[in-house]
Design an enzyme around this catalytic site. Structure first.
Site, PDB file in Angstrom:
ATOM      1  N   ASN A 188       0.874  -1.178   0.000  1.00 20.15           N
ATOM      2  CA  ASN A 188       0.000   0.000   0.000  1.00 20.15           C
ATOM      3  C   ASN A 188       0.911   1.228   0.000  1.00 20.15           C
ATOM      4  O   ASN A 188       1.504   1.565   1.023  1.00 20.15           O
ATOM      5  CB  ASN A 188      -0.895  -0.014   1.246  1.00 20.15           C
ATOM      6  N   TRP A 189       1.014   1.852  -1.163  1.00 19.73           N
ATOM      7  CA  TRP A 189       1.943   2.988  -1.293  1.00 19.73           C
ATOM      8  C   TRP A 189       1.396   4.247  -0.638  1.00 19.73           C
ATOM      9  O   TRP A 189       2.109   5.235  -0.496  1.00 19.73           O
ATOM     10  CB  TRP A 189       2.228   3.261  -2.774  1.00 19.73           C
ATOM     11  N   SER A 219       3.057  -2.437  10.286  1.00 18.88           N
ATOM     12  CA  SER A 219       4.508  -2.466  10.484  1.00 18.88           C
ATOM     13  C   SER A 219       5.127  -3.820  10.162  1.00 18.88           C
ATOM     14  O   SER A 219       6.054  -4.255  10.842  1.00 18.88           O
ATOM     15  CB  SER A 219       4.869  -2.006  11.899  1.00 18.88           C
ATOM     16  N   GLY A 238       2.602  -1.296   4.247  1.00 22.58           N
ATOM     17  CA  GLY A 238       2.665   0.123   3.913  1.00 22.58           C
ATOM     18  C   GLY A 238       4.103   0.561   3.711  1.00 22.58           C
ATOM     19  O   GLY A 238       4.693   0.390   2.643  1.00 22.58           O
ATOM     20  N   GLY A 239       4.707   1.091   4.778  1.00 22.84           N
ATOM     21  CA  GLY A 239       6.043   1.684   4.700  1.00 22.84           C
ATOM     22  C   GLY A 239       7.061   0.817   3.966  1.00 22.84           C
ATOM     23  O   GLY A 239       7.778   1.297   3.077  1.00 22.84           O
TER      24      GLY A 239
HETATM   25  C1  PEP Z   1      -0.968  -0.045   5.839  1.00 24.81           C
HETATM   26  O1  PEP Z   1      -0.938   1.090   5.420  1.00 24.81           O
HETATM   27  O2  PEP Z   1      -1.907  -0.786   5.518  1.00 24.81           O
HETATM   28  C2  PEP Z   1       0.116  -0.518   6.696  1.00 24.81           C
HETATM   29  C3  PEP Z   1       0.039  -1.711   7.214  1.00 24.81           C
HETATM   30  O3  PEP Z   1       1.154   0.361   6.899  1.00 24.81           O
HETATM   31  P1  PEP Z   1       2.566   0.022   7.622  1.00 24.81           P
HETATM   32  O4  PEP Z   1       3.079  -1.259   7.023  1.00 24.81           O
HETATM   33  O5  PEP Z   1       3.431   1.187   7.301  1.00 24.81           O
HETATM   34  O6  PEP Z   1       2.292  -0.127   9.075  1.00 24.81           O
END
Ligand code: PEP
Length: 248
Positions: A9-10, A211, A232-233
């Site tokens: 998920n950008w 995360s 995400g990140g």
């Molecule tokens: C997300 O945006 O769905 C997500 C899980 O972000 P992150 O991996 O940065 O926690």
């Protein structure tokens, strides 16, 4: 046997140019037999990335989809539009949508149905906040979010959908659920679906998000009810994202 699925998920990151380089770098780490790897990109970059990924195992997804079919809904992008760009998946109910843009259980259910109607697989995001977890409300919250969609779409709709369990306190915070904490909720989600349809429940892909990184993915993905990740990140770095994908 459920197949694993890794989705990036950008969010609202990158430029037209950097999105193409990132996409190309991910594709360079895949071979033609790879599958079940998806990037959910900003809608304005879909056209470029559709061209770039046309002969690649890397699939495209959207980060949201309108809750209406067409018409006077300024700023929204319909499922029909997403389909034109070969979007195979659309996130619905991401916690950032629920928190900052007022997406409700009801509108999330409508978005879910709109996506499915056009053959875009909805990825229903559900999860509790830290306060809710600390108050012992995790299962209630997740069940309520899930039940709202089952009530509108029907349990049969989950034969062609994905669920992402994303504890809000773990998204973008660097604080991941432990393997056991995540597994406990994934198992409960599957059991809830099984109350209405055990076959659909058994085949349902339930992803973990929050995360997930190259160094914690292996443990999470080894849990029996965790069928993949929504990242995400770490999906903004091709090598980290590929490492997670290859740790399945
Ligand atoms: C997300 O945006 O769905 C997500 C899980 O972000 P992150 O991996 O940065 O926690």
């Amino acid at each position: 046997m459920r197949q694993s699925l890794i989705m990036g998920n950008w969010k609202m990151n990158g430029t037209r140019e950097s999105s193409q380089s990132l996409c190309a770098a991910i594709m360079a780490g895949l071979n033609e037999n790879d599958k079940n790897i998806v990037i959910c990109v900003p809608a304005v970059y879909l056209a470029d990335l559709q061209t770039l990924t046309s002969n690649s195992p890397l699939a495209l997804g959207a980060q949201n989809v309108a809750n209406q079919e067409a018409g006077a809904y300024t700023g929204e992008v319909s499922a029909t539009m997403l389909k034109e760009f070969n979007c195979q998946y659309a996130l619905v109910g991401h916690s950032e949508r629920r928190t900052y843009y007022g997406d409700t259980d009801e509108s999330v259910a409508e978005r879910f149905c709109q996506a499915q109607k056009q053959g875009v697989i909805p990825v229903l995001c559900i999860g509790e906040t830290l306060a809710e977890r600390e108050n012992g409300e995790t299962f209630n919250v997740v069940n309520t979010q899930l039940d709202a969609v089952i009530a509108k779409a029907g349990i049969g709709a989950f034969a062609n959908a994905v669920i992402a369990y994303e504890p809000v306190w773990a998204i973008g915070t660097g604080r991941t659920a432990t393997d056991e904490q995540a597994q406990e909720v994934h198992k409960a989600i599957r059991e809830r679906v099984a109350l209405q349809d055990p076959v659909i429940a058994e085949n349902l892909q339930i992803l973990y998000g929050g995360s997930m990184k190259a160094d914690n993915a292996k443990g999470l993905l080894a849990m029996p009810d965790i069928d993949g990740g929504l990242i995400g990140g770490a999906s903004l770095d091709a090598q980290s994202f590929l490492k997670i994908y290859h740790s399945i």
